[in-house]
Design a protein around this motif. Structure first.
Motif, PDB file in Angstrom:
ATOM      1  N   THR A  13      -1.785   8.617   5.909  1.00  0.00           N
ATOM      2  CA  THR A  13      -0.495   8.041   6.299  1.00  0.00           C
ATOM      3  C   THR A  13       0.228   7.423   5.105  1.00  0.00           C
ATOM      4  OG1 THR A  13      -1.423   5.851   6.815  1.00  0.00           O
ATOM      5  CG2 THR A  13      -1.406   7.480   8.592  1.00  0.00           C
ATOM      6  N   ARG A  14       1.557   7.334   5.251  1.00  0.00           N
ATOM      7  CA  ARG A  14       2.404   6.620   4.291  1.00  0.00           C
ATOM      8  C   ARG A  14       3.709   6.275   4.978  1.00  0.00           C
ATOM      9  NH1 ARG A  14       4.140  11.510   0.138  1.00  0.00           N
ATOM     10  NH2 ARG A  14       6.066  12.135   1.189  1.00  0.00           N
ATOM     11  N   MET A  15       4.498   5.426   4.367  1.00  0.00           N
ATOM     12  CA  MET A  15       5.778   5.023   4.930  1.00  0.00           C
ATOM     13  C   MET A  15       6.701   6.235   5.030  1.00  0.00           C
ATOM     14  SD  MET A  15       5.900   1.711   5.635  1.00  0.00           S
ATOM     15  CE  MET A  15       7.655   1.309   5.576  1.00  0.00           C
ATOM     16  N   VAL A  20       0.841  -1.196   0.000  1.00  0.00           N
ATOM     17  CA  VAL A  20       0.000   0.000   0.000  1.00  0.00           C
ATOM     18  C   VAL A  20       0.878   1.248   0.000  1.00  0.00           C
ATOM     19  CG1 VAL A  20      -1.584   1.347   1.449  1.00  0.00           C
ATOM     20  CG2 VAL A  20      -2.000  -1.076   1.072  1.00  0.00           C
ATOM     21  N   ASP A  21       0.498   2.251  -0.797  1.00  0.00           N
ATOM     22  CA  ASP A  21       1.236   3.510  -0.863  1.00  0.00           C
ATOM     23  C   ASP A  21       0.707   4.540   0.124  1.00  0.00           C
ATOM     24  OD1 ASP A  21       3.060   3.010  -3.220  1.00  0.00           O
ATOM     25  OD2 ASP A  21       1.125   2.617  -4.168  1.00  0.00           O
ATOM     26  N   LEU A  22      -0.620   4.678   0.191  1.00  0.00           N
ATOM     27  CA  LEU A  22      -1.261   5.630   1.090  1.00  0.00           C
ATOM     28  C   LEU A  22      -2.408   4.940   1.809  1.00  0.00           C
ATOM     29  CD1 LEU A  22      -1.588   8.729  -1.312  1.00  0.00           C
ATOM     30  CD2 LEU A  22       0.259   8.261   0.300  1.00  0.00           C
ATOM     31  N   GLU A  23      -2.648   5.349   3.055  1.00  0.00           N
ATOM     32  CA  GLU A  23      -3.762   4.774   3.801  1.00  0.00           C
ATOM     33  C   GLU A  23      -4.408   5.846   4.665  1.00  0.00           C
ATOM     34  OE1 GLU A  23      -4.851   0.939   6.618  1.00  0.00           O
ATOM     35  OE2 GLU A  23      -2.790   1.688   6.631  1.00  0.00           O
ATOM     36  N   ASN A  70      -4.651   7.306  16.889  1.00  0.00           N
ATOM     37  CA  ASN A  70      -4.097   8.474  17.583  1.00  0.00           C
ATOM     38  C   ASN A  70      -2.944   9.127  16.832  1.00  0.00           C
ATOM     39  OD1 ASN A  70      -2.010   6.663  17.933  1.00  0.00           O
ATOM     40  ND2 ASN A  70      -2.350   6.370  20.129  1.00  0.00           N
ATOM     41  N   GLY A  71      -2.602   8.616  15.648  1.00  0.00           N
ATOM     42  CA  GLY A  71      -1.539   9.209  14.852  1.00  0.00           C
ATOM     43  C   GLY A  71      -0.142   8.775  15.219  1.00  0.00           C
ATOM     44  N   GLN A  72      -0.017   7.909  16.210  1.00  0.00           N
ATOM     45  CA  GLN A  72       1.303   7.469  16.674  1.00  0.00           C
ATOM     46  C   GLN A  72       1.612   6.076  16.134  1.00  0.00           C
ATOM     47  OE1 GLN A  72       3.223   9.703  18.466  1.00  0.00           O
ATOM     48  NE2 GLN A  72       1.472  11.030  18.024  1.00  0.00           N
ATOM     49  N   TRP A  73       2.136   6.017  14.909  1.00  0.00           N
ATOM     50  CA  TRP A  73       2.509   4.755  14.297  1.00  0.00           C
ATOM     51  C   TRP A  73       3.988   4.811  13.914  1.00  0.00           C
ATOM     52  CZ3 TRP A  73      -2.136   7.079  12.330  1.00  0.00           C
ATOM     53  CH2 TRP A  73      -3.306   6.469  12.804  1.00  0.00           C
ATOM     54  N   SER A  74       4.735   3.873  14.422  1.00  0.00           N
ATOM     55  CA  SER A  74       6.169   3.852  14.163  1.00  0.00           C
ATOM     56  C   SER A  74       6.446   3.661  12.677  1.00  0.00           C
ATOM     57  CB  SER A  74       6.820   2.707  14.963  1.00  0.00           C
ATOM     58  OG  SER A  74       8.196   2.612  14.676  1.00  0.00           O
ATOM     59  N   GLY A  75       7.346   4.484  12.139  1.00  0.00           N
ATOM     60  CA  GLY A  75       7.764   4.338  10.752  1.00  0.00           C
ATOM     61  C   GLY A  75       6.821   4.932   9.738  1.00  0.00           C
ATOM     62  N   LEU A  76       5.765   5.640  10.190  1.00  0.00           N
ATOM     63  CA  LEU A  76       4.801   6.228   9.264  1.00  0.00           C
ATOM     64  C   LEU A  76       4.790   7.749   9.376  1.00  0.00           C
ATOM     65  CD1 LEU A  76       1.609   3.968   9.463  1.00  0.00           C
ATOM     66  CD2 LEU A  76       3.590   3.757   7.961  1.00  0.00           C
ATOM     67  N   ARG A  77       4.606   8.402   8.262  1.00  0.00           N
ATOM     68  CA  ARG A  77       4.320   9.839   8.238  1.00  0.00           C
ATOM     69  C   ARG A  77       2.811   9.981   8.282  1.00  0.00           C
ATOM     70  NH1 ARG A  77       5.730  13.943   3.184  1.00  0.00           N
ATOM     71  NH2 ARG A  77       4.580  15.758   3.967  1.00  0.00           N
TER      72      ARG A  77
END
Length: 293
Positions: free
Chosen positions: A266-268, A139-142, A147-154
Motif C-alpha cells: 500500500t501507499r498514499m 511512511v512511503d510504502l507499507e 481486506n484491502g479497503q482503506w480510504s485514500g490508499l492504493r
C-alpha cells in the motif's frame, strides 16, 4: 506556551510505536532520554499520557485525544517545509511492515533491489503490528494485513492466504496426524486474525477443542511462532511461511483454511510519490507477483 519540540517528538514516536526503546532508536537517543522527556511533558501538561505496565505501554484517554493533534502538527510542518524549501535530496524512503513480513519476504526482495545500484535515497524500515496513519508517520510504502479497503490508499494484493497449524516436530509426532488431539494441548491465538482457530477447526471438522484446550494469546504472528518454536503450543501461520519455518516448525495436519484477509502492498493514493518510491513500488509489485506472500 508550547512544550519543547523534543518532548513532542518523544511523545509522538512513543505513542506511534508503543515503545520508549523503539522511539529512542528512531530519534537516535536512549530509552531513558525518551522516558525523561515524556515525564517532563506530563509534568508540564499536568496529566499522564501513558499507562506504564509490565507488558508494555498504553495511552491514557488524554494521550489518545492529543496524539492526532500532535501528529497533524508535525505533518503540516513537514508539508510547509517542503513547500518553501523543497524535498531534501537525502530524505529517507520509509517502508513499514510486520516483523514476520520483514524477515521472510521484504528482506530478500529489498536486498535484491539495493544490489541494482543507483539507489541514492536512504532507506528506512520500521515495524508496526497494527495499521497506522501514513501522513502522520511519514511512511512511503507499507505491507498491510486486511481486506484491502482503506480510504485514500492504493493497494496491490500479495496473493491468496491460507492458514495451517505448525508446531515442533516432537509435538507433531505426539499429535499423530489427529486434530482431535489438540483438545489436550495449548493453542496459540493471534489478535487481529479474522480467520483463526475456530475457522480452522471447523474446516478440519473437529468439535470441542476450544472448550478443553489451553489458550495462549499474543498480538503478532512472529511471537506466536517463537512460542511454538519453544514448544509452548501449536500456532496458526500462513502456508507461504512453511519452507522458511522448517525444520524447527512443521505442519502436523494437512487441512488448510482460506483466510478472510490478506497482505497488501500500500501507499498514499492522492500524493505524487518521489521517483525512488515509484521505482521501489514497481520492484516490490513485480516481486509480489513472482513470490506472492
Amino acid at each position: 506556551m508550547l512544550p519543547p519540540l523534543a518532548w513532542l517528538q518523544a511523545f509522538e514516536a512513543a505513542a506511534r510505536l508503543m515503545s520508549f526503546t523503539a522511539a529512542g532508536d528512531e530519534l537516535c537517543v536512549s530509552q531513558s532520554a525518551i522516558s525523561q522527556r515524556i515525564r517532563l511533558l506530563e509534568d508540564r501538561l499536568g496529566e499522564p499520557l501513558f499507562v506504564r505496565h509490565a507488558s508494555g505501554l498504553d495511552l491514557t484517554d488524554a494521550g489518545l485525544a492529543w496524539l492526532p493533534c500532535v501528529q497533524a502538527g508535525f505533518q503540516r510542518l513537514r508539508e510547509g517545509t517542503a513547500e518553501v524549501f523543497g524535498e531534501p535530496n537525502n530524505a529517507p524512503l520509509t517502508i513499514r511492515a510486520t516483523p514476520l513480513v520483514q524477515r521472510y519476504w521484504l528482506a530478500p526482495l529489498l536486498a535484491g533491489w539495493l544490489s541494482q545500484g543507483g539507489i541514492v535515497s536512504p532507506v528506512r524500515i520500521v515495524t508496526a503490528i497494527q495499521a497506522q496513519d501514513f501522513e502522520a508517520s511519514g511512511v512511503d510504502l507499507e505491507i498491510r494485513y486486511g481486506n484491502g479497503q482503506w480510504s485514500g490508499l492504493r493497494a496491490h494484493a500479495l496473493g491468496i492466504d491460507e492458514l495451517i497449524p505448525v508446531c515442533t516436530p516432537l509435538l507433531a509426532q505426539r499429535l499423530d496426524h489427529d486434530p482431535t488431539g489438540l483438545a489436550h494441548h495449548t493453542l496459540i491465538h493471534v489478535a487481529g486474525f479474522d480467520t483463526g482457530w475456530p475457522a480452522w477447526l471447523t474446516g478440519a471438522k473437529v468439535r470441542g477443542v476450544l472448550e478443553t484446550s489451553r489458550r495462549l494469546g499474543c498480538d503478532h504472528q512472529a511471537m506466536a511462532l517463537d512460542l511454538a518454536r519453544h514448544g509452548a503450543g501449536i500456532a496458526l501461520t500462513h502456508t507461504r511461511w512453511l519452507d522458511q519455518l522448517a525444520p524447527e516448525l512443521v505442519a502436523p495436519f494437512s487441512v488448510r483454511v482460506r483466510a478472510q484477509q490478506g497482505f497488501w502492498l500500500t501507499r498514499m493514493a492522492g500524493r505524487a510519490p518521489a521517483p525512488m518510491v515509484d521505482r521501489l513500488w514497481d520492484y516490490l509489485e513485480a516481486g509480489c507477483d513472482g513470490r506472492a506472500l
